[in-house]
Design a protein around this motif. Sequence first.
Motif, PDB file in Angstrom:
ATOM      1  N   HIS A 133       0.812  -1.220   0.000  1.00 51.64           N
ATOM      2  CA  HIS A 133       0.000   0.000   0.000  1.00 51.64           C
ATOM      3  C   HIS A 133       0.850   1.277   0.000  1.00 51.64           C
ATOM      4  CE1 HIS A 133      -3.529   2.422   0.629  1.00 51.64           C
ATOM      5  NE2 HIS A 133      -3.102   2.865   1.795  1.00 51.64           N
TER       6      HIS A 133
ATOM      7  N   GLY B  27      -4.857  -1.169   0.136  1.00 50.82           N
ATOM      8  CA  GLY B  27      -5.255  -0.685   1.469  1.00 50.82           C
ATOM      9  C   GLY B  27      -6.244  -1.633   2.120  1.00 50.82           C
ATOM     10  N   LEU B  28      -7.170  -2.144   1.328  1.00 48.07           N
ATOM     11  CA  LEU B  28      -8.166  -3.074   1.883  1.00 48.07           C
ATOM     12  C   LEU B  28      -7.503  -4.349   2.393  1.00 48.07           C
ATOM     13  CD1 LEU B  28     -11.110  -2.583  -0.644  1.00 48.07           C
ATOM     14  CD2 LEU B  28     -11.118  -2.024   1.791  1.00 48.07           C
TER      15      LEU B  28
ATOM     16  N   GLU C 288      -4.510  -4.470   3.674  1.00 44.66           N
ATOM     17  CA  GLU C 288      -3.895  -4.103   4.961  1.00 44.66           C
ATOM     18  C   GLU C 288      -4.959  -3.975   6.047  1.00 44.66           C
ATOM     19  OE1 GLU C 288      -0.690  -4.239   5.431  1.00 44.66           O
ATOM     20  OE2 GLU C 288      -0.626  -4.748   3.312  1.00 44.66           O
ATOM     21  N   LEU C 289      -6.101  -3.440   5.658  1.00 44.00           N
ATOM     22  CA  LEU C 289      -7.200  -3.256   6.615  1.00 44.00           C
ATOM     23  C   LEU C 289      -7.624  -4.605   7.199  1.00 44.00           C
ATOM     24  CD1 LEU C 289      -9.233  -1.108   7.737  1.00 44.00           C
ATOM     25  CD2 LEU C 289     -10.756  -1.760   5.883  1.00 44.00           C
TER      26      LEU C 289
ATOM     27  N   LEU D  28      -7.934  14.589   0.788  1.00 42.22           N
ATOM     28  CA  LEU D  28      -6.717  13.789   0.579  1.00 42.22           C
ATOM     29  C   LEU D  28      -5.716  14.043   1.714  1.00 42.22           C
ATOM     30  CD1 LEU D  28      -4.910  11.953  -1.232  1.00 42.22           C
ATOM     31  CD2 LEU D  28      -4.176  14.041  -2.397  1.00 42.22           C
TER      32      LEU D  28
ATOM     33  N   VAL E 277       0.975   0.154  12.448  1.00 41.78           N
ATOM     34  CA  VAL E 277       0.343  -0.738  11.477  1.00 41.78           C
ATOM     35  C   VAL E 277       1.270  -0.929  10.270  1.00 41.78           C
ATOM     36  CG1 VAL E 277      -1.632  -1.078   9.925  1.00 41.78           C
ATOM     37  CG2 VAL E 277      -1.964  -0.039  12.176  1.00 41.78           C
TER      38      VAL E 277
HETATM   39  C1  HEM Z   1     -10.047   1.435   0.616  1.00 43.22           C
HETATM   40  C2  HEM Z   1      -9.129   2.345   0.737  1.00 43.22           C
HETATM   41  C3  HEM Z   1      -7.961   2.312   1.671  1.00 43.22           C
HETATM   42  C4  HEM Z   1      -7.729   1.590   2.819  1.00 43.22           C
HETATM   43  C5  HEM Z   1      -8.617   0.550   3.466  1.00 43.22           C
HETATM   44  C6  HEM Z   1      -6.429   2.007   3.341  1.00 43.22           C
HETATM   45  C7  HEM Z   1      -5.835   1.499   4.487  1.00 43.22           C
HETATM   46  C8  HEM Z   1      -4.590   1.882   4.959  1.00 43.22           C
HETATM   47  C9  HEM Z   1      -3.859   1.253   6.020  1.00 43.22           C
HETATM   48  C10 HEM Z   1      -4.325   0.005   6.783  1.00 43.22           C
HETATM   49  C11 HEM Z   1      -2.703   1.928   6.212  1.00 43.22           C
HETATM   50  C12 HEM Z   1      -1.571   1.624   7.238  1.00 43.22           C
HETATM   51  C13 HEM Z   1      -0.700   0.439   6.754  1.00 43.22           C
HETATM   52  C14 HEM Z   1       0.029   0.650   5.460  1.00 43.22           C
HETATM   53  O1  HEM Z   1       0.635   1.725   5.233  1.00 43.22           O
HETATM   54  O2  HEM Z   1      -0.028  -0.249   4.623  1.00 43.22           O
HETATM   55  C15 HEM Z   1      -2.700   3.027   5.289  1.00 43.22           C
HETATM   56  C16 HEM Z   1      -1.700   3.972   5.189  1.00 43.22           C
HETATM   57  C17 HEM Z   1      -1.696   5.018   4.282  1.00 43.22           C
HETATM   58  N1  HEM Z   1      -2.597   5.220   3.256  1.00 43.22           N
HETATM   59 FE1  HEM Z   1      -4.258   4.101   2.887  1.00 43.22          FE
HETATM   60  N2  HEM Z   1      -5.929   2.970   2.516  1.00 43.22           N
HETATM   61  C18 HEM Z   1      -6.794   3.166   1.480  1.00 43.22           C
HETATM   62  C19 HEM Z   1      -6.633   3.994   0.391  1.00 43.22           C
HETATM   63  C20 HEM Z   1      -5.611   4.924   0.265  1.00 43.22           C
HETATM   64  C21 HEM Z   1      -5.392   5.774  -0.868  1.00 43.22           C
HETATM   65  C22 HEM Z   1      -6.235   5.760  -2.150  1.00 43.22           C
HETATM   66  C23 HEM Z   1      -4.347   6.597  -0.555  1.00 43.22           C
HETATM   67  C24 HEM Z   1      -3.716   7.695  -1.384  1.00 43.22           C
HETATM   68  C25 HEM Z   1      -4.323   8.380  -2.281  1.00 43.22           C
HETATM   69  C26 HEM Z   1      -3.873   6.233   0.756  1.00 43.22           C
HETATM   70  C27 HEM Z   1      -2.840   6.857   1.434  1.00 43.22           C
HETATM   71  C28 HEM Z   1      -2.225   6.344   2.562  1.00 43.22           C
HETATM   72  C29 HEM Z   1      -1.041   6.914   3.171  1.00 43.22           C
HETATM   73  C30 HEM Z   1      -0.286   8.165   2.721  1.00 43.22           C
HETATM   74  C31 HEM Z   1      -0.703   6.089   4.242  1.00 43.22           C
HETATM   75  C32 HEM Z   1       0.509   6.236   5.173  1.00 43.22           C
HETATM   76  C33 HEM Z   1       1.622   5.400   4.579  1.00 43.22           C
HETATM   77  C34 HEM Z   1       2.958   5.624   5.235  1.00 43.22           C
HETATM   78  O3  HEM Z   1       3.185   6.685   5.804  1.00 43.22           O
HETATM   79  O4  HEM Z   1       3.791   4.709   5.110  1.00 43.22           O
HETATM   80  N3  HEM Z   1      -4.650   5.210   1.224  1.00 43.22           N
HETATM   81  N4  HEM Z   1      -3.833   2.961   4.528  1.00 43.22           N
END
Ligand code: HEM
Length: 145
Positions: free
Chosen positions: A6, A57-58, A60-61, A119, A135
């Motif tokens: 992700h 992301g899903l 990871e969720l 965003l 996480v």
């Molecule tokens: C269904 C949609 C999404 C879910 C369920 C989801 C879930 C998560 C989870 C569980 C994390 C923490 C673990 C990891 O980094 O893998 C995370 C981190 C993050 N997500 Fe998502 N995400 C989704 C969509 C998105 C999208 C579309 C973006 C960007 C446009 C995004 C941007 C980020 C960012 C910037 C972080 C922090 C990563 C870091 O600092 O390393 N996410 N997300």
Amino acid sequence: MKHPIHPMLVHFPIATWFLATIADIASLFTNNEQVGWVAGVLLVIGTITALFAMMAGLLELGKIDAQSPAAKIANQHMILIMTSWSFYAVSLFMRLNGTQLEQPGLIAIVLSVIGFAFLCSAGWMGGKLVYEYGVGIQKDLGNHK
Ligand code: HEM
């Protein structure tokens, strides 16, 4: 997969959406039609690449304990990013004439700016998940605090 993909995928929509919003705002101050066109192309890329980031992301969720405090933050992150996606998608849709990209109108630009605000808040929550709750980087996923 041990290492989450992700974080690797999120950079594409973040960068392209951010630049699209900048180009949208810039288009208000110039007669150069290419600026509005570039914003449209960036929106297309951002809207599509975000779908891949969402799928990752899903995944990871699904690894987070549903009863943990991190799960609440993850859900907020997901809702915020889906809201952002919706604003950007409608903004894109408003400048499409068939498959042709037209100059963005004021409403399309405002939607793009609102999409960017969502965003940023989604990114804040994503960072919280990783840097506060561990996480994706600690074995006891999301069980902190
Ligand atoms: C269904 C949609 C999404 C879910 C369920 C989801 C879930 C998560 C989870 C569980 C994390 C923490 C673990 C990891 O980094 O893998 C995370 C981190 C993050 N997500 Fe998502 N995400 C989704 C969509 C998105 C999208 C579309 C973006 C960007 C446009 C995004 C941007 C980020 C960012 C910037 C972080 C922090 C990563 C870091 O600092 O390393 N996410 N997300």
